[in-house]
Scaffold this active site. Structure first.
Site, PDB file in Angstrom:
ATOM      1  N   TYR A   1       1.016  -1.455  -0.343  1.00 12.57           N
ATOM      2  CA  TYR A   1      -0.199   0.426  -0.101  1.00 12.57           C
ATOM      3  C   TYR A   1       0.662   1.311   0.392  1.00 12.57           C
ATOM      4  CZ  TYR A   1      -3.853  -3.520   0.372  1.00 12.57           C
ATOM      5  OH  TYR A   1      -4.996  -4.430   0.393  1.00 12.57           O
TER       6      TYR A   1
ATOM      7  N   PHE B   1     -10.620  -3.745  10.483  1.00  9.07           N
ATOM      8  CA  PHE B   1     -12.305  -4.086   9.171  1.00  9.07           C
ATOM      9  C   PHE B   1     -11.770  -4.970   8.598  1.00  9.07           C
ATOM     10  CE2 PHE B   1      -9.616   0.389   9.797  1.00  9.07           C
ATOM     11  CZ  PHE B   1      -9.689   0.059   8.410  1.00  9.07           C
TER      12      PHE B   1
END
Length: 409
Positions: free
Chosen positions: A123, A409
């Site tokens: 990322y 999450f």
């Protein structure tokens, strides 16, 4: 195969989710867990790529509100459920989804995007920087003692079924959210994540247990945990596994930790994902026998540099020009003058000479105050262009408490 990205339809969720599960090892989840994630899925923010009828790429986003330094609750896209089928790697699938996501997030007016990374190296090239860290520990409770503050004995503890006190525990959590950067204001449905208790997740331990703390007739904290008993030639050797703990004051916090240390037939307390500055570390008699470890947690990206920098406050006055590099979101690239203090901030484009140069990735790491710009400069990731500017920026961007992501999450 086309790399066109499109929004997920509700009738496609099973195949879409199956691709995700396969990418993360292929082990089926319990019906309760799978059902909860389907309910939480925001279909209009979930993307997929298909090769014919087969889903080969997934990516989603949750609409969160994230606490930033100063206590504001800022809209943030929680990037989630990202996967690419192993058969379709290196074909631009991930880049296509990241491109579409960030464009959509910008259009929706969210200045921040956040994620937890299964593989951090993926990322960075999309502008995400490690912004929070958490502490884990395996505490030898047979040898480590606690020194608790005054008032601890006034706290009353009682067992309660996790579901029965869920609303009260959520009220405690909600009071803590504004006080620590990185915390998420939980939207309806997310409270269920904390009491999800599939047998497959217990690893032989007990069902989820809960103890609530009370002072003056009101609940001021809670701890959720599991116990796993074991026996050796010398006797009991059980383990307590803490899953969640929250407290509104030091005495309540200490009372809950003392309880966990003293559960009968146990000698080890396993702690995961706690704040880097968690208070228990200053209560123990021997930190070495707690074996603390630090690990990256939340990765953050500024989608709108000006909006993000204006959304937080600064612990010291700042007036600096930042030269920002951002190849993936070029609207952020350029020079930005940031002026601000503990009351607020302004960030506008400027032709003025830059004081500091960095990429959006480093700005994301420093944004919540948990990573020092000075440390990033020592690693060669930030350049000081005017003498003294780096110290000024590092002080201003800091946070009085360590930023912390309370759950994934």
């Amino acid at each position: 195969m086309t790399t066109d990205v499109r929004v997920l339809r509700q009738d496609e969720w099973d195949g879409w989710y199956a691709n995700l599960i396969r990418a993360f090892g292929g082990v089926d989840e319990s019906p309760e867990e799978r059902g909860l994630w389907r309910e939480l899925t925001e279909f209009d923010r979930s993307l997929g790529i298909w090769d014919g009828e087969v889903c080969v790429g997934t990516a989603g986003a949750f609409g969160f509100r994230l606490t930033v330094p100063g206590g504001a609750s800022v809209p943030a896209a929680g990037i989630t459920m990202v996967s690419v089928a192993a058969t379709h790697r290196r074909r631009g699938v991930l880049t296509s989804m990241m491109r579409r996501q960030l464009d959509d997030i910008r259009s929706g007016g969210e200045p921040l995007a956040v994620l937890t990374a299964s593989e951090p190296e993926i990322y960075g090239r999309f502008g995400y920087g490690a912004a929070t860290f958490h502490t884990s520990a395996e505490i030898d409770t047979s040898r480590v003692r606690l020194s608790v503050p005054a008032g601890t004995d006034e706290v009353r503890l009682r067992y309660a079924a996790p579901g029965d006190v869920l609303d009260a525990c959520e009220a405690v959590y909600a009071r803590l959210v504004p006080g620590r950067p990185g915390m998420l204001a939980r939207q309806p449905g997310w409270e269920r994540l904390g009491v999800l208790d599939p047998v497959s997740e217990r690893d032989g331990a007990s069902p989820l247990q809960c103890v609530v703390a009370e002072r003056d007739g009101r609940i001021t904290g809670y701890a959720r945990f599991r116990t796993k008993l074991d026996w050796g030639v010398t006797g009991h050797n059980g383990t307590v596994r803490l899953t969640d703990l929250a407290a509104l004051d030091p005495a309540t916090d200490a009372a809950l930790w003392r309880f966990l240390f003293g559960i009968d037939l146990t000698t080890t307390l396993i702690v995961r994902g706690r704040p880097a500055d968690d208070a228990w570390q200053h209560l123990v008699s021997d930190i070495r026998r707690c074996r603390p470890r630090l690990r990256d947690a939340l990765y953050l990206r500024l989608v709108d540099v000006a909006g993000a920098l204006e959304a937080r406050t600064y612990q010291a006055p700042v007036d600096l020009v930042f030269e920002v590099e951002d190849t993936f979101c070029p609207w952020n690239a350029g020079r930005w003058r940031l002026t601000g203090d503990a009351k607020g901030a302004s960030c506008v484009p400027t032709p003025d000479t830059a004081d500091i140069a960095l990429s959006v990735r480093e700005l994301g790491s420093a944004y919540l105050g948990g990573v020092s710009l000075m440390a990033l400069a020592a690693a060669g990731r930030v350049r000081e262009l005017r003498r003294g500017a780096l110290a000024e920026a590092s002080l201003a961007f800091g946070s009085a408490v360590a930023p912390w992501l309370p759950h994934g999450f």
